[in-house]
Design a protein around this motif. Structure first.
Motif, PDB file in Angstrom:
ATOM      1  N   PHE A  53     -74.728 -56.387  -2.671  1.00 56.29           N
ATOM      2  CA  PHE A  53     -73.866 -55.423  -1.999  1.00 56.29           C
ATOM      3  C   PHE A  53     -73.786 -55.170  -0.686  1.00 56.29           C
ATOM      4  N   SER A  70     -67.204 -63.047  -6.784  1.00 59.52           N
ATOM      5  CA  SER A  70     -66.176 -62.397  -7.816  1.00 59.52           C
ATOM      6  C   SER A  70     -67.001 -61.582  -8.539  1.00 59.52           C
ATOM      7  N   SER A  71     -68.291 -61.300  -8.241  1.00 57.38           N
ATOM      8  CA  SER A  71     -69.368 -60.309  -8.771  1.00 57.38           C
ATOM      9  C   SER A  71     -68.978 -58.868  -8.445  1.00 57.38           C
ATOM     10  N   TRP A  72     -69.212 -57.782  -9.186  1.00 53.18           N
ATOM     11  CA  TRP A  72     -68.874 -56.449  -9.022  1.00 53.18           C
ATOM     12  C   TRP A  72     -69.616 -55.778  -7.972  1.00 53.18           C
ATOM     13  N   PRO A  73     -70.765 -56.157  -7.555  1.00 59.30           N
ATOM     14  CA  PRO A  73     -71.639 -55.843  -6.199  1.00 59.30           C
ATOM     15  C   PRO A  73     -71.056 -56.250  -5.076  1.00 59.30           C
ATOM     16  N   LEU A 126     -67.566 -57.309  -4.635  1.00 60.46           N
ATOM     17  CA  LEU A 126     -66.331 -56.851  -4.731  1.00 60.46           C
ATOM     18  C   LEU A 126     -66.481 -55.085  -4.114  1.00 60.46           C
ATOM     19  N   SER A 127     -67.209 -54.692  -4.788  1.00 63.54           N
ATOM     20  CA  SER A 127     -67.434 -53.353  -4.144  1.00 63.54           C
ATOM     21  C   SER A 127     -68.165 -53.038  -2.975  1.00 63.54           C
TER      22      SER A 127
END
Length: 385
Positions: A174, A361-364, A366-367
């Motif tokens: 992140f 492309s993982s959530w952490p 992208l966010s």
């Protein structure tokens, strides 16, 4: 024998070029196209200095032939002036136009220069304020302001280092993605400002082409230097991030200093606080690659100075020796340097995660990317004037 033949073939085209130029100068075939029209003239105003009862303008010629400044009007009235140097201005030459004129504090004034061919060039002084002079008090005030908008927020961001050391892989991804997001915003912002300033520069500098070439050169040179020991990581990557941010802050400092000198802007307390909040994430981004190591305390101070210190230097130069082409060049170099850092941080993120491109492309990730861009965009609303 082969080397002699190669030398002959090297010198032959140069000799033909010299002969062609000599024929063009002596025969002057272009005279047949002379229909009596005046030569193309262009004049760019690069600096304006206002002191008590005086207006000094630095102009640069960009015409096809030497041009002569015949008259100067101020607010519609012809005014006596002194040109230094007094000779006709050839293409690329600069000269100071010095006027004894009782300008009014806070008022707008229009200066119009008339050449001997009748061509006119207008320069507007939007808000007349005294131009800062080089003295200890001015340098000290500008150093404090530059430190507050450049060094202090980066240092505050680096102070999050102990709290961030315990985060896991998702948190690290992140932060690295957030770093990419804020760097992408800074790169786009620097590029846009560079093109805007390039449009104000003399045509001889080919401003927009200069911006693209400078950005590409900075990117390629830093890529070559940064990859000499492989993909940078840890303190090396943090230093590259600080360098890219520092080059951007140099361009920003030039713009702020020039705005002060021209009277186009004033920074109130709210605006200074906006700059501080806007730049805090820069320190967090610098800290992200070194969360797994324990640098000495002086390293954090050096990183803060590398990233924020150029804002002080930019303020000094911008308020005392501003020219749009040099500000555009500084911002272009900053944009190219930031692009190199974006590439390196992204490569480091994929390598550290272990999944390669899939990690992007993982959530952490992208966010984090979205947060970095959104935070910089939202806080930029506080500082755009």
């Amino acid at each position: 024998m082969g080397s002699r033949a190669a030398l002959i073939w090297l010198l032959l085209p140069l000799a033909v070029l010299v002969l062609a130029v000599a024929w063009l100068v002596t025969a002057n075939p272009l005279s047949r196209f002379d229909n009596g029209a005046p030569p193309i003239e262009n004049l760019t105003f690069e600096r304006t200095i206002l002191s008590e009862g005086r207006v000094d303008l630095l102009v640069r010629a960009g015409g096809s032939e030497p041009m002569t400044i015949a008259q100067v009007q101020v607010d519609g009235a012809y005014w006596q002036f002194v040109q230094e140097p007094a000779a006709p201005l050839r293409r690329g030459d600069t000269a100071w136009i010095r006027l004894s004129y009782p300008w009014v504090l806070g008022e707008a004034h229009a200066v119009q220069i008339v050449t001997n061919t009748g061509a006119t060039f207008v320069h507007e002084i939007a808000v007349a304020v005294p131009t800062p002079v080089a003295n200890v008090a001015t340098f000290w005030s500008q150093m404090l302001l530059g430190a507050f908008v450049g060094i202090v927020p980066v240092a505050i961001g680096l102070m999050f280092y102990p709290a961030l050391r315990g985060i896991g892989r998702g948190g690290m991804n992140f932060l690295l993605a957030m770093t990419v997001g804020l760097l992408v915003f800074l790169m786009i912002d620097a590029g846009g400002e560079a093109f805007e300033l390039a449009g104000e520069a003399a045509a001889i500098f080919q401003g927009r082409v200069m911006v693209v070439l400078a950005a590409c050169a900075a990117f390629l040179m830093l890529m070559a230097a940064g990859r000499r020991g492989g993909t940078p990581s840890g303190l090396t990557l943090a230093t590259l991030i600080a360098l890219g941010i520092g080059l951007h802050n140099l361009g920003e400092g030039l713009a702020i200093g020039a705005a002060f000198a021209s009277g186009a802007a004033g920074l109130g307390t709210f605006l200074v606080l906006g700059f501080t909040i806007h730049n805090i994430t820069e320190g967090i981004g610098i800290a992200a690659p070194i969360l797994k190591v324990r640098p000495a305390l002086w390293v954090f101070a050096a990183l803060a100075l590398l990233a924020g210190g150029p804002a002080v230097l930019g303020l000094w130069i911008g308020s005392l020796a501003y020219a749009p082409q040099w500000s555009a060049l500084a911002l272009a170099i900053g944009a190219g340097a930031i692009l190199q850092v974006v590439v390196e941080v992204t490569s480091y993120l994929m390598k550290a995660d272990g999944r390669g491109v899939v990690a992007l492309s993982s959530w952490p990730v992208l966010s984090g990317l979205a947060f970095g861009v959104a935070f910089m965009y939202a806080t930029a609303m506080l500082v755009k004037i």
